[in-house]
Design an enzyme around this catalytic site. Structure first.
Site, PDB file in Angstrom:
ATOM      1  N   ASP A 109       0.867  -1.177   0.000  1.00 33.57           N
ATOM      2  CA  ASP A 109       0.000   0.000   0.000  1.00 33.57           C
ATOM      3  C   ASP A 109       0.909   1.234   0.000  1.00 33.57           C
ATOM      4  OD1 ASP A 109      -2.172   1.663   0.013  1.00 33.57           O
ATOM      5  OD2 ASP A 109      -3.113   0.827   1.800  1.00 33.57           O
TER       6      ASP A 109
HETATM    7  C1  NOJ Z   1      -4.004   4.037   0.387  1.00 33.55           C
HETATM    8  C2  NOJ Z   1      -5.195   3.137   0.615  1.00 33.55           C
HETATM    9  O1  NOJ Z   1      -5.049   2.440   1.834  1.00 33.55           O
HETATM   10  C3  NOJ Z   1      -5.432   2.147  -0.511  1.00 33.55           C
HETATM   11  O2  NOJ Z   1      -6.655   1.508  -0.283  1.00 33.55           O
HETATM   12  C4  NOJ Z   1      -5.400   2.825  -1.845  1.00 33.55           C
HETATM   13  O3  NOJ Z   1      -5.630   1.884  -2.850  1.00 33.55           O
HETATM   14  C5  NOJ Z   1      -4.057   3.526  -2.014  1.00 33.55           C
HETATM   15  N1  NOJ Z   1      -3.920   4.519  -0.964  1.00 33.55           N
HETATM   16  C6  NOJ Z   1      -3.898   4.175  -3.384  1.00 33.55           C
HETATM   17  O4  NOJ Z   1      -4.714   5.277  -3.517  1.00 33.55           O
END
Ligand code: NOJ
Length: 759
Positions: free
Chosen positions: A303
């Site tokens: 992530d």
């Molecule tokens: C952080 C989030 O936790 C995740 O769900 C998301 O896909 C990413 N950012 C990218 O935007």
């Protein structure tokens, strides 16, 4: 440009290199659980420099026009678009996410296919969570439909719009079980239940990926956030998770597994630690379990800066260390930290990361690019004309309206206040969500535009005409509006019925939006109290991204509708229910407890040694001021019909290798058509491990005309009675089970018992 030609050339030129690769330890490391790739992919790997390999594992937010990704995530000092284009051509990037449509994708892909050394197509990713430009209800709202098939259809539409706009890969479904409603990301999943979570996870994956992943209306799904992100202590986003392996396997893991079993080819590691080990650095989770036990064949993406964050966790010394740990744990691709590109080549050169491991991850990523058809045609999803033609079509908006009305939950309808007659009543719409192009789509929308969505007043006017409808804001969302209450009271006094449009704004749920109290904000509660004093009948139209604890005049209003964030057709969907064009059929996928302090609250909790049947018995498991039940439990929701459960037919026993067929008659004795979600719950009375007070095992949604009844039959198998036993393996034990066929997790419906018998 046809990359088939490239592949053939590469295959010929690299023939000897392929043979070397085929005989290499890296190849030997590949277990059964890897995607098949053509020889051309192995040929490519054989030709890549360490930097080019690291580049294939490096995903960054799109920099086009500033990019939206960094406005939805913590800001970063990324390069300019030209800088990013240069990085892509130099092989430093595998792709970008949350970019800007087919025009941007075309520019980047053209440059890479024309100018880069190896001409490996970029992959374009995005958070297409509940719609691309046609927006559907937030996922928890859509789960209230109890119709996985609907979720599959909305995902199909989202995929067709987004894939039309050049996006190959969505960071969805989010399948984190959410049992603490303080957690803001509750809105992004399917709620608190395991079975519902499994069914929606699988449906969403099927919807996005379609039947053929290479199709230009299909995109890869990403099951996230792996794992147990929803179990954050205190409901605080990103916080520590410390659950037993039993709870992990029994509650949190099954929806991810269902998503992978449905064919999702990517997984996203979660920000949280579990039992002291951050998910980004957890080889047991990402390798032993995900690949070894479950046979996952795709790749794992970290992530947003999740690898780097292991430094703050106190798990890695510095960025290089974080890279090594994440990579060796099984995070194949890094998002946004740039760490893999910066550090992996040196880690390999220094012998800290075996090159075979690097090759294996690159191969996984290229295998997925191949499965998406990108090597056949890097532009297959990039077509500005198609993008336009597929966007917000009439048919797509019709699906959005269907999803909107099916997601609404009628909590209460005293005196049959609803549905309202379309004419002859003066309606006062009061509250911060009465009107205005805001808070319609929900917190996690990258491409949809609130300005294009239908607000409540528009929906009501379209259904009931304009002459009898007034709109008064009364309050801001979290602050009073000067003179607001007085104006609202006057409007209520002048009306026959009040629609009180209150609740949470978009920015009160979603990522990083944990709340300590899951209540309607105080200024709106004050508005509700003042309006209630007018004595006018009130329909609360609640906007929310989580289960709430309702209080005072909101709780006491004769009618309450839970409307979440419904997307493009919000106002129309609500009007369909308000005026009876559609009899509400949504059921709560999250409990509404009596009080915030009950958090985390979920229906399938354990019993304790001192269950509390009421508020009077001392020394029982309850709070001083409230029973430990829900005000509105999981599964609850009314219709405009009158539903009765009767005639349970339940055999006394189920043979060890047999099945149990159980049925009940569900009748609509009311005067209006209804849809009922018939739910089957069990309780295993005695186990070598204690079992929850109830567990949902199956449900069916049926339509009942006035006066109609239906015998609803379910079949259970031994596997439905399994739990994670003392040895941490699926286990079933003979004994007595309670069984309910009921309209909610707290309702009696019809109840009986049966024995599972070992011959
Ligand atoms: C952080 C989030 O936790 C995740 O769900 C998301 O896909 C990413 N950012 C990218 O935007």
């Amino acid at each position: 440009m046809s990359d088939l030609r490239i592949s053939r050339r590469a295959a010929l030129a690299g023939a000897s290199a392929i043979m070397a690769w085929a005989a290499s330890p890296a190849r030997a490391l590949l277990q059964a659980a890897e995607l098949d790739v053509p020889a051309s992919v192995d040929a490519l790997i054989a030709k890549m420099t360490l930097e080019e390999k690291a580049g294939q594992l490096n995903l960054m937010a799109a920099a086009w026009s500033g990019g939206v990704a960094t406005t939805l995530n913590p800001p970063s000092s990324g390069p300019s678009f030209d800088g990013q284009l240069g990085d892509a051509v130099a092989g430093k990037l595998t792709g970008v996410f949350n970019g800007n449509g087919a025009a941007m994708a075309r520019r980047m892909q053209s440059a890479v296919m024309r100018e880069s050394r190896l001409k490996i197509p970029l992959i374009f990713a995005a958070d297409v969570i509940h719609g691309h430009r046609t927006i559907f209800p937030v996922p928890v709202g859509e789960a209230a439909s109890f119709e996985p098939d609907l979720a599959e259809r909305t995902a199909r539409v989202a995929a067709s719009e987004a894939a039309g706009a050049g996006i190959d890969w969505t960071f969805f479904p989010m399948v984190d079980v959410a049992r603490d409603q303080r957690w803001g990301r509750t809105m992004e999943g399917a709620g608190e239940d395991v079975r519902l979570g499994e069914l929606f996870a699988a449906a969403r994956v099927r919807g996005f990926q379609g039947r053929d992943l290479k199709a230009n209306d299909a995109m890869m799904a990403c099951v996230k956030h792996f794992a147990a992100y929803g179990a954050a202590e205190g409901g605080l986003d990103y916080n520590t998770v410390d659950v037993s392996e039993r709870t992990l396997r029994e509650v949190y893991l099954p929806p991810y597994k269902a998503g992978f079993d449905a064919g999702a080819l990517s997984a996203m590691a979660s920000f949280n630690e579990i039992s002291g080990v951050p998910a980004h650095g957890n080889p047991w989770l990402l390798d032993t379990l995900l690949r070894g036990e479950w046979g996952f064949k795709g790749f794992v993406v970290g992530d947003y800066t999740g690898d780097e964050e292991m430094i703050a966790h106190g798990f890695a010394k510095d960025s290089r260390d974080a890279t090594r740990i994440a990579f060796l744990a099984g995070v194949d691709m890094s998002m946004q930290s740039n760490n893999y590109f910066l550090h992996l080549p040196a880690l390999v050169r220094d012998g800290d990361v075996p090159e075979e491991r690097l090759d294996r991850s690159v191969r996984r990523v290229l295998a997925v690019k191949h499965a998406l058809g990108l090597f056949d045609d890097p532009f297959r999803r990039i077509d500005p004309k198609r993008e336009k033609a597929r966007t917000r079509t009439k048919a797509n908006l019709a699906v959005s309206r269907e999803a909107a009305r099916k997601s609404i939950v009628l909590l209460k309808n005293d005196g049959d206040l609803l549905p309202l007659p379309r004419t002859g009543r003066k309606i006062a719409i009061i509250g911060p969500f009465a009107e205005g192009k805001h808070d319609l789509n929900g917190p996690w929308v990258v491409y949809g535009d609130n300005a294009q969505a239908v607000d409540l007043a528009e929906g009501v006017r379209a259904a009931a005409g304009t002459s009898n409808v007034t709109v008064t804001l009364g309050s801001k969302v979290e602050e009073p509006l000067p003179g607001g209450i007085e104006a609202a009271v006057a409007a209520a006094n002048a009306a026959d019925v009040v629609l009180l449009a209150i609740g949470e704004s978009e920015n009160m749920s979603g990522e990083a939006q944990s709340r300590t109290e899951i209540v309607v904000p105080a200024p709106q509660q004050a508005l509700a109290e003042a309006v209630a004093k007018t004595g006018k009948p009130i329909v609360v139209v609640l906007k929310n991204g989580r289960g709430l604890a309702l209080e005072g005049a909101v709780k006491d209003a004769p009618a309450i509708l839970v409307t979440w964030f419904l997307g493009s057709e919000s106002g129309n969907g609500i009007a369909d229910v308000l005026f009876g064009a559609y009899s509400p059929s949504g059921r709560l996928p999250v409990s509404f407890p009596h009080d915030s302090g009950q958090s985390p609250y979920y229906y399938d909790h354990k019993a304790t040694g001192r269950p509390a049947p009421n508020l009077t018995e001392p020394y029982r498991a309850r709070y001083r001021t409230t029973t430990n039940t829900a005000l509105y439990p999981f599964g609850h929701g009314l219709t405009y019909g009158v539903i009765e459960y009767r005639g349970l037919e339940l055999p006394q026993s189920m043979g060890w290798d047999g099945t149990l067929t159980v049925s009940a008659t569900v009748a609509n004795t009311g005067k209006r058509a209804a849809e009922e979600v018939v739910q089957l719950y069990i309780r295993d009375r005695v186990g070598s491990v204690t079992r929850p007070v109830r567990e949902l095992k199956a449900f069916r949604k049926i339509a009942l005309a006035p006066g109609a009844s239906e015998k609803v039959t379910f079949t259970l198998r031994r596997a439905d009675l399994e739990f994670i036993g003392l040895e941490l393996k699926p286990t079933v034990e003979p004994g007595t089970f309670d069984l309910w066929i009921a309209p909610s997790a707290q309702a009696d419906g019809v109840h009986g018992t049966f024995d599972l018998v070992k011959a």
